[in-house]
Design an enzyme around this catalytic site. Structure first.
Site, short mmCIF file in Angstrom:
data_model
loop_
_atom_site.label_atom_id
_atom_site.label_comp_id
_atom_site.label_asym_id
_atom_site.label_seq_id
_atom_site.Cartn_x
_atom_site.Cartn_y
_atom_site.Cartn_z
N LYS A 257 0.84 -1.20 0.00
CA LYS A 257 0.00 0.00 0.00
C LYS A 257 0.88 1.25 0.00
CE LYS A 257 -3.74 -2.58 2.04
NZ LYS A 257 -4.36 -3.16 3.23
N GLN B 23 -5.08 -1.94 9.24
CA GLN B 23 -4.89 -3.28 8.68
C GLN B 23 -5.48 -4.33 9.61
OE1 GLN B 23 -3.63 -3.76 5.61
NE2 GLN B 23 -3.82 -5.97 5.76
N ASP C 216 -11.63 1.89 3.41
CA ASP C 216 -11.91 0.45 3.34
C ASP C 216 -13.39 0.18 3.05
OD1 ASP C 216 -9.99 -1.57 3.52
OD2 ASP C 216 -9.70 -1.30 5.68
N1 GUN Z 1 -6.61 -7.38 5.71
C1 GUN Z 1 -6.77 -8.15 4.61
N2 GUN Z 1 -7.47 -7.48 3.68
C2 GUN Z 1 -7.76 -6.27 4.20
C3 GUN Z 1 -8.45 -5.13 3.72
O1 GUN Z 1 -8.98 -5.09 2.60
N3 GUN Z 1 -8.51 -4.07 4.56
C4 GUN Z 1 -7.98 -4.09 5.79
N4 GUN Z 1 -8.10 -3.01 6.55
N5 GUN Z 1 -7.33 -5.12 6.28
C5 GUN Z 1 -7.22 -6.21 5.48
#
Ligand code: GUN
Length: 286
Positions: A53, A97, A120
């Site tokens: 990211k 996350q 998200d």
């Molecule tokens: N962990 C695995 N996939 C995701 C996601 O799309 N967003 C977040 N915040 N954590 C994750």
């Protein structure tokens, strides 16, 4: 006849090229989109995701901050950080996350993120906005699924879409998005009685159950669009989707591979959400 392969990596690369230009254009208006990513603990997979990211932000010219917190960080401390980021003007998107360490209540954390910065799309208000058709930031993987279908030249309106899986992060939001695109939507799940019969009626089949190669050609109508959201690690270390790709290749009209299908789209849609949030925060039409 072999299916047309939907190459998510290529679509994702193309979208990122478009977004580089969009971010550059925003800079001329003194708008720099900003994303804060919060990682608690040292889960190896989460570390890799967070790194990707951060890299994507750099590639696009988006400002990013990564907050790496110790595994024993308290819920109150994390809430304090989110509160600070909610009020920080340079930050348009906040992503915590998941999964979080067990002593932290995930729901309390998601609920604390300002809905305007919920890149998200997991906040209950974002989910509600999506459901009633108001503007909201869309959950990244489901939004990526729609983008892949559209950019393959497939018209969604009037089609029968069958989704296998009803999770809050994929199945349910994909269903709402396809409904918004005027598909007729059926959601199947572990308690569905006649799954094969229903799946076989799908013009668009989206599979998100987290079980390697569970869906084979018996579930696929000839010519159907097959979107595989699953990523499963096989005993030999290789990755496989929820769809038996090789078995469906002759039956499907379009199909996403794993890896290289839906996966690459998720972070790209996160970047798109961050740009959208920055535009909205600055009164720029999206
Ligand atoms: N962990 C695995 N996939 C995701 C996601 O799309 N967003 C977040 N915040 N954590 C994750």
């Amino acid at each position: 006849m072999s299916a047309q392969i939907i190459e998510g990596k290529k679509v994702s690369d193309q979208m990122r090229i478009e977004m580089v230009e969009e971010v550059a254009a925003l800079k001329t208006k003194n708008v720099i989109p900003g994303l804060a990513v919060v990682l608690v603990g040292d889960d190896p997979a989460s570390k890799v995701y967070v790194g990707s990211k951060e890299k994507a932000c750099q590639q696009l010219g988006i400002y990013s901050e990564v907050h790496r917190l110790a595994a024993d960080t308290s819920e109150a401390e994390l809430l304090g950080l989110i509160d600070r980021l909610n009020g920080q003007a340079s930050i348009n998107g906040i992503l915590v996350q998941l999964p979080l360490p067990k002593h932290i209540n995930e729901k309390a954390i998601i609920d604390a993120i300002s809905v305007e910065k919920d890149v998200d799309g997991f906040h209950p208000e974002s989910v509600g906005n999506l459901t009633i058709g108001d503007d909201s930031l869309l959950p990244c993987t489901p939004a990526g699924v729609i983008e892949l279908i559209k950019r393959s030249g497939v018209d969604i309106a009037g089609k029968h879409a069958v989704i296998i899986g009803r999770s809050n992060i994929v199945g349910k939001p994909v269903a709402m998005l396809l409904l918004r695109e005027n598909a007729t939507v059926t959601i199947c799940h572990s308690r569905t009685a006649n799954m094969e019969e229903l799946a076989k009626q799908a013009d668009i089949l989206v599979v998100a159950i987290g079980k390697a190669k569970a869906i084979d050609s018996r579930y696929v109508k000839p010519g159907a669009v097959v979107i595989d959201v699953g990523i499963n690690r096989l005993p030999d270390g290789k990755l496989a989707g929820d769809v038996d790709y090789n078995d469906c290749l002759d039956q499907a009209g379009y199909i996403t591979p794993v890896p290289g299908g839906v996966g690459p789209m998720t972070i790209t849609m996160l970047m798109k959400n961050t740009i959208t949030a920055a535009k909205r925060a600055n009164g720029i039409e999206v």
